[in-house]
Design a protein around this motif. Structure first.
Motif, short mmCIF file in Angstrom:
data_model
loop_
_atom_site.label_atom_id
_atom_site.label_comp_id
_atom_site.label_asym_id
_atom_site.label_seq_id
_atom_site.Cartn_x
_atom_site.Cartn_y
_atom_site.Cartn_z
N THR A 120 0.88 -1.11 -0.08
CA THR A 120 -0.02 -0.38 -0.30
C THR A 120 0.77 1.31 0.10
OG1 THR A 120 -1.63 -1.42 0.77
CG2 THR A 120 -1.93 1.16 1.21
N THR A 121 2.03 1.36 0.97
CA THR A 121 2.71 2.53 0.87
C THR A 121 4.25 2.36 0.06
OG1 THR A 121 4.51 1.17 2.60
CG2 THR A 121 2.45 2.75 3.42
N LYS A 122 4.02 0.62 -0.20
CA LYS A 122 4.91 0.82 -1.60
C LYS A 122 6.44 0.95 -0.77
CE LYS A 122 2.95 1.98 -5.83
NZ LYS A 122 2.08 0.64 -5.83
N GLN A 123 6.47 0.59 0.43
CA GLN A 123 7.41 0.93 1.65
C GLN A 123 8.32 -0.51 1.84
OE1 GLN A 123 8.66 2.31 6.01
NE2 GLN A 123 8.94 4.01 4.70
N ALA A 124 9.51 -0.41 1.63
CA ALA A 124 10.57 -1.82 1.89
C ALA A 124 11.39 -1.87 2.80
CB ALA A 124 11.63 -2.60 0.21
N ARG A 125 11.93 -2.64 4.33
CA ARG A 125 12.32 -2.37 5.11
C ARG A 125 13.17 -3.40 5.21
NH1 ARG A 125 6.93 -1.02 6.31
NH2 ARG A 125 6.74 -3.27 7.89
N LEU A 126 14.03 -4.08 5.94
CA LEU A 126 14.73 -4.21 6.30
C LEU A 126 15.41 -4.33 8.03
CD1 LEU A 126 16.80 -7.23 5.87
CD2 LEU A 126 19.05 -5.73 4.97
N TYR A 127 15.12 -5.75 8.69
CA TYR A 127 14.84 -5.88 9.75
C TYR A 127 16.52 -6.75 10.18
CZ TYR A 127 10.72 -3.75 10.35
OH TYR A 127 9.66 -3.05 10.70
N VAL A 128 17.02 -6.16 11.44
CA VAL A 128 18.17 -6.90 11.77
C VAL A 128 18.54 -7.75 12.86
CG1 VAL A 128 20.97 -7.96 12.17
CG2 VAL A 128 19.79 -6.77 9.85
N ASP A 129 18.31 -8.79 13.75
CA ASP A 129 17.93 -9.29 14.73
C ASP A 129 16.55 -8.53 15.48
OD1 ASP A 129 19.66 -10.96 14.80
OD2 ASP A 129 21.65 -9.87 15.31
#
Length: 286
Positions: A186-195
């Motif tokens: 919907t927002t066209k946002q990608a997020r990368l989480y580490v731990d």
């Protein structure tokens, strides 16, 4: 030096995303469900060995080459060992990667990587739509230090616009690390989480002008707006690309790989990153 970039269409991902990141960190699709989960607790068959999908589908992971069940693990009592030549594949991609989804996995490299190595990838016919890899830092060639990298391609073709996100802080590939990609269609946002954390840049900016005091300090950001992955058709653990395009093989251990429909929130990702025993196959927090 590690970098954040957009190739093909050349759109910088970090600065444009910063203003909206606070609200979008908790953004998630209205519908969330477990589409696939491979915990590596059990296997089936011989030549090839398969790992059943604990979400109750027939979408098993098939082990290829130097990919074998492991007696070393991070969650419960089973894992996947990769020797740098093997990989695992699912025949179909459980979610539409052009919509909202989340991918998670645990990984630990066996030795310090000397080049980029891929933990998970959502593949098309010519390239990966979504890829999570470890990229060693050239300043520490033998130490296992580097950045986790998320790459998202918008078309299944060479030269397609690709957004590349590097974590802003160095990680050690020799440590068990929980990785998660959450994409909100919907927002066209990608997020990368580490731990379980969306890592923040740590560059000092004492005068508040938005420019790091030390020009050598990398100001990377692990999120991007206006990203649209193309719909992947298959899923891989331990490499990127297929056929003649295959490469970036991972050597080490992988455990507890999940694929969700819907973008998990940071709290949900964090819950998965601290869950190690008898983890039910449900959306975290439900």
């Amino acid at each position: 030096m590690l970098a954040l970039a957009a190739t093909g269409g050349a759109m910088p991902a970090g600065a444009a995303a910063a203003a909206g990141v606070q609200g979008s960190r908790t953004a998630q699709s209205q519908q969330q469900e477990v589409s696939s989960r491979w915990s590596f607790e059990t296997t089936e068959g011989v030549d090839p060995v398969t790992v059943p999908d604990e979400a109750g589908t027939a979408n098993a992971l098939t082990l290829h080459g130097g990919a074998v069940p492991a007696q070393t693990w991070q969650v419960d009592t089973g894992g996947l060992a990769l020797d740098g030549t093997g990989h695992a594949t699912a025949a179909t991609m459980p979610v539409d990667t052009s919509g909202s989804f989340t991918l998670t996995a645990w990984a630990q490299a066996a030795t310090a990587p000397t080049e980029a190595v891929t933990v998970i990838s959502a593949e098309g016919s010519d390239r990966a739509a979504v890829q999570v890899a470890f990229v060693p830092d050239e300043r520490y060639p033998a130490g296992g230090l580097g950045a986790w990298r998320l790459s998202i391609a918008e078309q299944d073709m060479a030269g397609a616009r690709t957004v590349v996100l590097d974590t802003p802080q160095l990680s050690n590939a020799l440590d068990w690390t929980h990785l998660a990609v959450a994409y909100d269609g919907t927002t066209k946002q990608a997020r990368l989480y580490v731990d379980g954390t969306l890592l923040e840049p740590t560059c000092p900016d004492d005068d508040g002008d938005g420019i790091p005091d030390d020009a050598a300090c990398p100001d990377f950001q692990p999120w991007a707006d206006e990203v649209t992955p193309f719909p992947a058709t298959s899923f891989q653990v331990g490499r990127s690309g297929t056929g003649a395009h295959a490469g970036s093989y991972f050597s080490g251990l992988v455990d507890d790989v999940w694929i969700f429909q819907g973008a998990l929130s940071e709290d949900q990702v964090r819950k998965l990153s601290v869950s190690f025993f008898d983890v039910p196959t449900v959306v975290p927090g439900t």
